[in-house]
Write a protein that holds these residues in place. Structure first.
Motif, mmCIF file in Angstrom:
data_model
loop_
_atom_site.group_PDB
_atom_site.id
_atom_site.type_symbol
_atom_site.label_atom_id
_atom_site.label_comp_id
_atom_site.label_asym_id
_atom_site.label_seq_id
_atom_site.Cartn_x
_atom_site.Cartn_y
_atom_site.Cartn_z
ATOM 1 N N THR A 172 0.837 -1.199 0.000
ATOM 2 C CA THR A 172 0.000 0.000 0.000
ATOM 3 C C THR A 172 0.873 1.251 0.000
ATOM 4 N N ASP A 173 0.290 2.356 -0.431
ATOM 5 C CA ASP A 173 1.011 3.631 -0.393
ATOM 6 C C ASP A 173 1.431 3.966 1.027
ATOM 7 N N SER A 174 0.569 3.686 1.996
ATOM 8 C CA SER A 174 0.930 3.979 3.390
ATOM 9 C C SER A 174 2.054 3.065 3.874
ATOM 10 N N GLN A 215 5.186 4.532 2.404
ATOM 11 C CA GLN A 215 5.517 5.777 3.100
ATOM 12 C C GLN A 215 6.090 5.501 4.482
ATOM 13 N N ALA A 216 5.554 4.518 5.187
ATOM 14 C CA ALA A 216 6.087 4.162 6.512
ATOM 15 C C ALA A 216 7.539 3.711 6.399
ATOM 16 N N ASP A 274 9.541 6.812 5.731
ATOM 17 C CA ASP A 274 9.573 7.614 6.959
ATOM 18 C C ASP A 274 10.543 7.050 7.991
#
Length: 184
Positions: A130-132, A135-136, A139
């Protein structure tokens, strides 16, 4: 049941003989995984090349170990978990990292845990992270290049884990003391 031959430099197909001789020079033995893969010289060569490329990636020894063992444990590879436990010891990876990976418990820092989480997502979601999830990972301080390096490491482990499942590769004596079984 099909029994796979464990080749050595004398029994291997011509295309694998030199590679097995190099394995013996490097490890002092022909690891069982290499002995099985020798039946398909292209697979053995690909595994070694991908492994070398992955080890020369931007990931450090702890991060390499996290990717390797995360995939090994997820795939329940009876051969690779003990083998990579020995490899991690040789690379001087902290035992706490290795044990957390083997036991599927929390890793000692958030960055390594983010790497394990991302690697698991790559495997379980077949790259459809997933995009999240991406990103995690970013990050946590990783890069887009390292996203792709994880794919490289997963590719390496698919070759070895699947080979070991199909061939039921016996664990080498050097790795027996690190024997492992899935917790479930």
């Amino acid at each position: 049941m099909t029994t796979f031959q464990l080749h050595d430099e004398n029994t291997a197909p011509e295309g694998s003989k030199e590679s097995l001789a190099n394995s013996r020079k490097s490890f002092g033995m022909v690891p069982g995984l290499h002995a099985v893969m020798a039946e398909a010289p292209a697979l053995l060569e690909a595994y070694k090349v991908v492994g070398e490329l992955f080890q020369n990636s931007s990931l450090d020894k702890d991060e390499l170990t996290v990717v390797w063992q995360t995939v090994n444990v997820e795939h329940a590879c009876h051969y690779c978990v003990p083998a990579h436990t020995a490899i991690a010891k040789g690379m001087k990876v902290e035992d706490a990292i290795t044990e957390a990976l083997r036991n599927e418990t929390a890793l000692p820092n958030a960055r390594l845990e983010a790497l394990r989480t991302f690697t698991l997502s790559v495997v379980r979601d077949r790259g459809n992270v997933t995009d999240s999830g991406v990103q995690a990972f970013l990050d946590a301080g990783f890069t887009q290049g390292q996203i792709l390096e994880v794919v490289l490491g997963v590719s390496m482990k698919v070759m070895s884990n699947y080979t070991n499942h199909l061939a039921k590769t016996p664990v080498d004596a050097a790795f027996e003391k690190f024997a492992w079984k899935t917790a479930s």
